[in-house]
Design a protein around this motif. Structure first.
Motif, short mmCIF file in Angstrom:
data_model
loop_
_atom_site.label_atom_id
_atom_site.label_comp_id
_atom_site.label_asym_id
_atom_site.label_seq_id
_atom_site.Cartn_x
_atom_site.Cartn_y
_atom_site.Cartn_z
N LYS A 21 0.83 -1.20 0.00
CA LYS A 21 0.00 0.00 0.00
C LYS A 21 0.87 1.26 0.00
CE LYS A 21 -3.76 -2.32 2.48
NZ LYS A 21 -4.44 -2.46 3.80
N ALA A 22 1.95 1.23 0.77
CA ALA A 22 2.84 2.39 0.82
C ALA A 22 3.55 2.60 -0.51
CB ALA A 22 3.86 2.22 1.95
N VAL A 23 3.96 1.51 -1.15
CA VAL A 23 4.62 1.60 -2.46
C VAL A 23 3.67 2.25 -3.47
CG1 VAL A 23 5.46 0.25 -4.42
CG2 VAL A 23 6.29 -0.25 -2.13
N THR A 24 2.41 1.85 -3.44
CA THR A 24 1.42 2.46 -4.33
C THR A 24 1.32 3.97 -4.07
OG1 THR A 24 0.14 0.40 -4.40
CG2 THR A 24 -1.00 2.42 -5.03
N GLY A 25 1.48 4.35 -2.82
CA GLY A 25 1.33 5.75 -2.45
C GLY A 25 2.44 6.66 -2.93
N ILE A 26 3.63 6.11 -3.21
CA ILE A 26 4.73 6.99 -3.62
C ILE A 26 4.62 7.42 -5.07
CG2 ILE A 26 6.33 6.03 -1.91
CD1 ILE A 26 7.73 4.57 -4.28
N ARG A 27 3.66 6.87 -5.81
CA ARG A 27 3.50 7.26 -7.21
C ARG A 27 3.19 8.75 -7.35
NH1 ARG A 27 2.33 4.51 -12.11
NH2 ARG A 27 2.40 2.52 -10.99
N THR A 28 2.36 9.27 -6.45
CA THR A 28 2.01 10.69 -6.51
C THR A 28 2.34 11.43 -5.21
OG1 THR A 28 -0.25 10.19 -5.77
CG2 THR A 28 0.14 10.27 -8.15
N ILE A 29 2.41 10.70 -4.11
CA ILE A 29 2.66 11.27 -2.78
C ILE A 29 1.70 12.44 -2.50
CG2 ILE A 29 4.44 11.94 -1.10
CD1 ILE A 29 6.54 10.84 -2.81
N LYS A 30 0.43 12.21 -2.77
CA LYS A 30 -0.56 13.23 -2.46
C LYS A 30 -0.79 13.36 -0.97
CE LYS A 30 -3.12 12.91 -6.83
NZ LYS A 30 -4.41 12.56 -7.48
N ASN A 31 -0.62 12.24 -0.27
CA ASN A 31 -0.83 12.25 1.18
C ASN A 31 0.30 11.48 1.85
OD1 ASN A 31 -1.73 12.15 3.83
ND2 ASN A 31 -3.86 11.86 3.25
N PRO A 32 1.43 12.15 2.12
CA PRO A 32 2.56 11.46 2.74
C PRO A 32 2.23 10.89 4.12
CG PRO A 32 2.91 13.84 2.72
CD PRO A 32 1.72 13.57 1.85
N GLY A 33 1.24 11.49 4.78
CA GLY A 33 0.84 11.00 6.09
C GLY A 33 0.34 9.56 6.04
N LEU A 34 -0.38 9.22 4.98
CA LEU A 34 -0.88 7.85 4.85
C LEU A 34 0.26 6.86 4.63
CD1 LEU A 34 -4.09 8.36 2.66
CD2 LEU A 34 -3.94 7.91 5.11
N ILE A 35 1.27 7.27 3.86
CA ILE A 35 2.45 6.42 3.67
C ILE A 35 3.15 6.22 5.00
CG2 ILE A 35 4.71 6.25 2.55
CD1 ILE A 35 3.53 7.90 0.22
N GLU A 36 3.29 7.30 5.75
CA GLU A 36 3.96 7.22 7.05
C GLU A 36 3.20 6.30 8.00
OE1 GLU A 36 7.00 7.81 9.65
OE2 GLU A 36 6.88 8.44 7.55
N GLU A 37 1.87 6.33 7.94
CA GLU A 37 1.07 5.44 8.79
C GLU A 37 1.36 3.98 8.48
OE1 GLU A 37 -3.05 6.41 8.45
OE2 GLU A 37 -2.79 8.45 9.21
N ARG A 38 1.47 3.67 7.18
CA ARG A 38 1.81 2.30 6.79
C ARG A 38 3.17 1.90 7.34
NH1 ARG A 38 -3.29 0.97 5.38
NH2 ARG A 38 -4.04 2.08 3.56
N CYS A 39 4.11 2.82 7.25
CA CYS A 39 5.47 2.54 7.70
C CYS A 39 5.53 2.34 9.21
CB CYS A 39 6.41 3.66 7.26
SG CYS A 39 6.57 3.81 5.46
N ILE A 40 4.77 3.13 9.94
CA ILE A 40 4.71 2.98 11.40
C ILE A 40 4.13 1.62 11.77
CG2 ILE A 40 3.53 3.83 13.48
CD1 ILE A 40 3.82 6.67 12.28
N GLU A 41 3.12 1.18 11.02
CA GLU A 41 2.53 -0.13 11.29
C GLU A 41 3.54 -1.25 11.02
OE1 GLU A 41 -0.29 -3.17 12.19
OE2 GLU A 41 0.12 -1.11 12.84
N VAL A 42 4.34 -1.11 9.98
CA VAL A 42 5.38 -2.11 9.71
C VAL A 42 6.38 -2.16 10.87
CG1 VAL A 42 7.32 -2.74 8.20
CG2 VAL A 42 5.16 -1.95 7.20
N ASN A 43 6.73 -1.00 11.39
CA ASN A 43 7.64 -0.96 12.54
C ASN A 43 7.02 -1.64 13.75
OD1 ASN A 43 9.49 0.49 11.03
ND2 ASN A 43 8.77 2.48 11.75
N ARG A 44 5.73 -1.42 13.95
CA ARG A 44 5.04 -2.07 15.08
C ARG A 44 5.04 -3.58 14.93
NH1 ARG A 44 0.56 -4.46 16.74
NH2 ARG A 44 -0.29 -4.56 14.62
N LEU A 45 4.77 -4.05 13.71
CA LEU A 45 4.74 -5.49 13.46
C LEU A 45 6.11 -6.11 13.67
CD1 LEU A 45 2.49 -5.42 10.28
CD2 LEU A 45 1.87 -6.42 12.49
N GLU A 46 7.16 -5.36 13.34
CA GLU A 46 8.52 -5.88 13.57
C GLU A 46 8.79 -6.05 15.05
OE1 GLU A 46 12.61 -6.18 14.42
OE2 GLU A 46 11.47 -4.37 14.87
N ASN A 47 8.28 -5.12 15.86
CA ASN A 47 8.44 -5.24 17.32
C ASN A 47 7.69 -6.45 17.85
OD1 ASN A 47 10.05 -2.94 17.57
ND2 ASN A 47 8.29 -1.58 17.83
#
Length: 209
Positions: free
Chosen positions: A129-155
């Motif tokens: 989902k985050a990769v799809t978001g970098i095509r236009t980066i209209k909402n970087p906050g949504l990409i960041e939310e995905r990344c934060i969730e990945v960090n949580r899952l790693e923990n």
């Protein structure tokens, strides 16, 4: 057309390739979960996994080929290279662990392997989902939310690994301990690689927003 659109080429081939790469990683994670939940026909499943890994290699090679012959890219060349490499690392660990299960002669999986595999799949779904978001980066906050969730899952995966190894060392079969410890650690390492991808995507979102 604004100055940004004039400077950045409209050819979005890199984003198409990254979408394909992310989809391939998700396919590998889906197969990994299928493998550990239904540990049957392991040799055939590992062959399937290897084919997916080869598909990822081909896409990664195509990304680097495009990078070598493209003068102006939609992202910084270093960002493209880092993202391609990081996505490929996830695939390598997923495939490598599946092959390891087969070569070690594991006869059954356990709850820790299943939980770690599911955490990998959840992580790569967020990454897709985050990769799809970098095509236009209209909402970087949504990409960041995905990344934060990945960090949580790693923990969470760190905790699963810790408990799995504690339980493992309660047994007395040294060979089994060595085999399973390797598999647990490589499954958890796949979530570390997911976190690496999330960090690259977060950097891209911040830089280009």
């Amino acid at each position: 057309m604004g100055i940004k659109e004039w400077v950045i080429p409209q050819d979005k081939v890199f984003f198409d390739l990254f979408d394909r790469m992310a989809q391939t990683v998700v396919s590998a994670a889906d197969l990994l979960v299928e493998l550990v939940e239904n540990f049957e026909n392991v040799k055939e499943q590992c062959h399937r996994m290897k084919r997916i890994e080869h598909q990822g290699d081909e896409i990664s090679h195509e990304i680097y080929e495009q990078l070598n012959r493209t003068f102006i890219t939609p992202l910084e060349p270093e960002e493209i290279s880092r993202l391609a490499s990081a996505l490929d690392d996830i695939l390598d660990y997923i495939d490598g662990t599946a092959q390891q299960m087969y070569s070690y002669g594991i006869t059954e999986t356990d709850d820790s392997m299943i939980e770690l595999a599911k955490l990998i799949r959840l992580s790569v779904i967020e990454i897709e989902k985050a990769v799809t978001g970098i095509r236009t980066i209209k909402n970087p906050g949504l990409i960041e939310e995905r990344c934060i969730e990945v960090n949580r899952l790693e923990n969470v995966a760190d905790n699963v690994l810790g408990h799995a190894i504690m339980d493992l060392f309660k047994t007395k079969d040294a060979i089994t301990i060595i085999k399973l410890k390797d598999i647990y650690e490589n499954l958890e390492m796949a979530t570390d690689k997911c976190e690496d991808v999330a960090n690259v995507l977060s950097d891209i979102a911040i830089r280009h927003s």
